[in-house]
Design an enzyme around this catalytic site. Structure first.
Site, PDB file in Angstrom:
ATOM      1  N   PHE A 140       0.817  -1.221   0.000  1.00 24.75           N
ATOM      2  CA  PHE A 140       0.000   0.000   0.000  1.00 24.75           C
ATOM      3  C   PHE A 140       0.848   1.268   0.000  1.00 24.75           C
ATOM      4  O   PHE A 140       0.322   2.355   0.216  1.00 24.75           O
ATOM      5  CB  PHE A 140      -0.933  -0.004   1.218  1.00 24.75           C
ATOM      6  CG  PHE A 140      -1.946  -1.115   1.168  1.00 24.75           C
ATOM      7  CD1 PHE A 140      -3.143  -0.955   0.494  1.00 24.75           C
ATOM      8  CD2 PHE A 140      -1.678  -2.338   1.761  1.00 24.75           C
ATOM      9  CE1 PHE A 140      -4.068  -1.984   0.426  1.00 24.75           C
ATOM     10  CE2 PHE A 140      -2.593  -3.376   1.701  1.00 24.75           C
ATOM     11  CZ  PHE A 140      -3.792  -3.203   1.037  1.00 24.75           C
ATOM     12  N   GLY A 145      -3.742   9.680 -11.769  1.00 28.20           N
ATOM     13  CA  GLY A 145      -2.919   8.991 -12.771  1.00 28.20           C
ATOM     14  C   GLY A 145      -1.984   8.048 -12.053  1.00 28.20           C
ATOM     15  O   GLY A 145      -2.294   7.550 -10.972  1.00 28.20           O
ATOM     16  N   CYS A 162      -0.834   2.944 -10.710  1.00 32.93           N
ATOM     17  CA  CYS A 162      -1.732   2.062  -9.943  1.00 32.93           C
ATOM     18  C   CYS A 162      -3.219   2.332 -10.180  1.00 32.93           C
ATOM     19  O   CYS A 162      -3.922   1.459 -10.677  1.00 32.93           O
ATOM     20  CB  CYS A 162      -1.406   2.163  -8.464  1.00 32.93           C
ATOM     21  SG  CYS A 162       0.206   1.458  -8.083  1.00 32.93           S
TER      22      CYS A 162
HETATM   23  N1  NAD Z   1       4.309   1.885  -7.732  1.00 31.92           N
HETATM   24  C1  NAD Z   1       3.477   1.890  -6.703  1.00 31.92           C
HETATM   25  O1  NAD Z   1       3.224   2.930  -6.084  1.00 31.92           O
HETATM   26  C2  NAD Z   1       2.826   0.615  -6.245  1.00 31.92           C
HETATM   27  C3  NAD Z   1       2.214   0.567  -4.976  1.00 31.92           C
HETATM   28  C4  NAD Z   1       1.627  -0.609  -4.573  1.00 31.92           C
HETATM   29  C5  NAD Z   1       1.618  -1.710  -5.409  1.00 31.92           C
HETATM   30  N2  NAD Z   1       2.207  -1.627  -6.633  1.00 31.92           N
HETATM   31  C6  NAD Z   1       2.218  -2.833  -7.470  1.00 31.92           C
HETATM   32  O2  NAD Z   1       3.513  -3.419  -7.361  1.00 31.92           O
HETATM   33  C7  NAD Z   1       3.914  -3.991  -8.602  1.00 31.92           C
HETATM   34  C8  NAD Z   1       5.224  -3.388  -9.066  1.00 31.92           C
HETATM   35  O3  NAD Z   1       5.005  -2.018  -9.302  1.00 31.92           O
HETATM   36  P1  NAD Z   1       6.224  -1.011  -9.560  1.00 31.92           P
HETATM   37  O4  NAD Z   1       5.631   0.329  -9.708  1.00 31.92           O
HETATM   38  O5  NAD Z   1       7.268  -1.258  -8.548  1.00 31.92           O
HETATM   39  O6  NAD Z   1       6.713  -1.554 -10.979  1.00 31.92           O
HETATM   40  P2  NAD Z   1       8.069  -1.171 -11.752  1.00 31.92           P
HETATM   41  O7  NAD Z   1       7.715  -1.260 -13.181  1.00 31.92           O
HETATM   42  O8  NAD Z   1       8.649   0.073 -11.187  1.00 31.92           O
HETATM   43  O9  NAD Z   1       9.062  -2.360 -11.375  1.00 31.92           O
HETATM   44  C9  NAD Z   1       8.906  -3.689 -11.829  1.00 31.92           C
HETATM   45  C10 NAD Z   1      10.289  -4.294 -11.932  1.00 31.92           C
HETATM   46  O10 NAD Z   1      10.134  -5.688 -12.236  1.00 31.92           O
HETATM   47  C11 NAD Z   1      11.167  -6.041 -13.151  1.00 31.92           C
HETATM   48  N3  NAD Z   1      10.775  -7.269 -13.840  1.00 31.92           N
HETATM   49  C12 NAD Z   1       9.791  -7.450 -14.759  1.00 31.92           C
HETATM   50  N4  NAD Z   1       9.741  -8.726 -15.157  1.00 31.92           N
HETATM   51  C13 NAD Z   1      10.702  -9.377 -14.467  1.00 31.92           C
HETATM   52  C14 NAD Z   1      11.142 -10.728 -14.436  1.00 31.92           C
HETATM   53  N5  NAD Z   1      10.557 -11.654 -15.200  1.00 31.92           N
HETATM   54  N6  NAD Z   1      12.170 -11.046 -13.613  1.00 31.92           N
HETATM   55  C15 NAD Z   1      12.768 -10.101 -12.844  1.00 31.92           C
HETATM   56  N7  NAD Z   1      12.386  -8.806 -12.835  1.00 31.92           N
HETATM   57  C16 NAD Z   1      11.363  -8.457 -13.624  1.00 31.92           C
HETATM   58  C17 NAD Z   1      11.299  -4.834 -14.063  1.00 31.92           C
HETATM   59  O11 NAD Z   1      12.565  -4.817 -14.729  1.00 31.92           O
HETATM   60  C18 NAD Z   1      11.158  -3.684 -13.045  1.00 31.92           C
HETATM   61  O12 NAD Z   1      12.406  -3.309 -12.535  1.00 31.92           O
HETATM   62  C19 NAD Z   1       2.739  -3.764  -9.550  1.00 31.92           C
HETATM   63  O13 NAD Z   1       1.906  -4.878  -9.510  1.00 31.92           O
HETATM   64  C20 NAD Z   1       2.033  -2.568  -8.949  1.00 31.92           C
HETATM   65  O14 NAD Z   1       0.670  -2.523  -9.268  1.00 31.92           O
HETATM   66  C21 NAD Z   1       2.824  -0.498  -7.056  1.00 31.92           C
END
Ligand code: NAD
Length: 436
Positions: free
Chosen positions: A150, A258, A261
């Site tokens: 979260f 935007g 998420c």
């Molecule tokens: N960004 C936020 O504020 C937030 C908050 C809560 C939940 N989330 C959720 O968390 C998840 C990640 O979000 P994020 O914003 O950190 O994404 P992001 O795109 O910043 O990071 C994802 C990472 O995963 C790596 N990756 C992708 N496929 C891979 C694989 N097969 N093996 C190893 N690494 C791999 C990518 O290279 C990247 O570095 C999403 O599901 C998102 O909805 C995000």
């Protein structure tokens, strides 16, 4: 404890850094070799307050390691977090191919018992798919936990260190105890761990995000109506926020939500509802209202300049989807700029942290400058699209001096109407009477 985090993005790097800060040994795995090479050299790939120092400190102490080798991560940990992306697909559903690829890879590498914990936001039912897939690839024992995250970009380290709550989605007592111990350093202020089953945990994440997005959309609709009837939405906001049943958070009107998420999660929930025969009418309306509020603000600016648009240059302050982040994914600022560009308007923009990320998306179509006041020189108006702290108390005299005419379109309601009036600025904001 020995932990591995797979997917070193906004969620993964914060998770890894904070867990290392609490004394755990954390292996960070990502399949982006450039990102991992950079991290090994101390290059932090994202802007997040407090993150850089924490990561560099723990790397020095060897509590944080970076690798592209999943096997190394699996060999050197008991608990493996999945924090890979789950981007939206054309039909609105979340793409869980990276989750499945990593879970399958973990299963193939496991030599003994592991706990696999999903932090990524995944469709309801993903826990079953992952467990079934892993069982086809290993006969070693494992447990699966849904542990939705979260944290908010811009205050992610603070949110992780002192969360409102932690959701642990597993019914197995021994796994609950292990994760309770892992999270105990962050629970010292009496914050709660809420244990539940995996489906409810997956559902909780979507419910939270969609409710927050709906609040924003509702306030933006109210703001539009305030403009028509001559009310001031800021007063309305204070009037309702003081009601303890409503609360003050997430009531700020603006150019729409935007980020990586809310837009994706609202579409995913609509899709999950459709798959299960439940029409998510409110979520659908909130999404439509969000698009309408983004369009409305851009249209207001275009209508103002009318036929002159092709000769107009606008200074823009803010490109990130919100303050204190460099993330421009589904940024309302970028969406608004694209609409202005369609009308032939030229854009000179500034953002304290998102110049590079925005440059990669739209850099060939706009000019991005390094100082907010440089963007103003001879521009026809200033447009504010992100609520960065440094925009809140600007040098109004300098703004007036540099702009062709002192006009501000403020998509974030940063200024007091009396203050801008006194400064001699024509001021258009959201849901408030125009000034000047
Ligand atoms: N960004 C936020 O504020 C937030 C908050 C809560 C939940 N989330 C959720 O968390 C998840 C990640 O979000 P994020 O914003 O950190 O994404 P992001 O795109 O910043 O990071 C994802 C990472 O995963 C790596 N990756 C992708 N496929 C891979 C694989 N097969 N093996 C190893 N690494 C791999 C990518 O290279 C990247 O570095 C999403 O599901 C998102 O909805 C995000």
């Amino acid at each position: 404890m020995k932990v591995c985090v797979v997917g070193i993005g906004y969620v993964g790097l914060v998770t890894a850094g904070c867990l290392a800060e609490a004394g755990n040994n954390v292996v960070c795995v990502d399949n982006d070799g450039r990102k991992i090479d950079g991290l090994k050299k101390g290059v932090i790939p994202i802007y997040e307050p407090g993150l850089g120092e924490m990561v560099q400190h723990n790397e020095k102490l060897k509590r944080l390691e970076f690798t592209t080798d999943l096997k190394y991560g699996v060999d050197n940990s008991l608990i493996i977090f999945l924090a890979v992306g789950t981007p939206p697909m054309a039909d609105g559903s979340a793409d869980i191919s990276a989750i499945l690829a990593v879970a399958g890879g973990i299963a193939e590498q496991m030599r003994d018992y592991r706990i696999v914990v999903t932090k990524s936001t995944v469709p309801v039912g993903t826990h079953k798919k992952v467990a079934e897939l892993m069982k086809t690839k290993t006969d070693k024992p494992f447990d699966y936990v849904s542990n939705p995250e979260f944290l908010k970009e811009g205050s992610a380290v603070e949110d992780f260190m002192s969360p409102d709550r932690i959701i642990i989605g597993t019914e197995k007592q021994s796994v609950r105890e292990t994760l309770k111990q892992l999270y105990s350093p962050f629970m010292r202020k009496g914050n709660r761990i809420i244990f539940m089953d995996a489906v409810s945990a997956e559902m909780t994440k979507y419910t939270a995000n969609v409710m927050l997005a709906t609040r924003i959309s509702f306030m933006n609709e109210i703001a539009a109506l305030c403009e028509k009837v001559g009310a001031d939405v800021e007063l309305v906001r204070q009037g309702i926020g003081s009601d303890s049943r409503i609360g003050r958070a997430f009531l700020f009107p603006g150019v729409g939500y935007g980020g990586s998420c809310f837009p994706k999660d609202i579409r995913a929930l609509i899709h999950i509802g459709g798959q299960n025969g439940v029409e998510m009418g409110l979520a659908i309306a909130a999404e439509q209202a969000n698009k309408a509020s983004q369009d409305r603000f851009a249209k207001r600016i275009c209508d103002y300049f009318g036929d002159r648009s092709r000769n107009v240059v606008l200074a823009v302050w803010g490109l990130a989807f919100k303050a204190k982040t460099d993330d421009v994914r589904e940024s309302p600022a970028i969406n608004c700029i694209k609409k202005l560009l369609e009308r032939g308007i030229k854009i000179r923009a500034y953002d304290p942290e998102a110049a590079q990320t925005a440059g990669a998306v739209i850099g060939n179509k706009i000019e991005i400058v390094e100082n907010g006041y440089d963007a103003l020189d001879g521009a026809d108006a200033l447009v504010i699209l992100t609520e960065w702290q440094e925009f809140r108390n600007p040098d109004f005299e300098l703004i007036v001096k540099k702009l062709k005419k002192p006009i501000i379109f403020d998509g974030r309601n940063l200024y007091d109407l009396e203050v801008v009036k006194k400064a001699g600025i024509e001021y258009h904001s959201i849901g408030r009477p125009a000034v000047g």
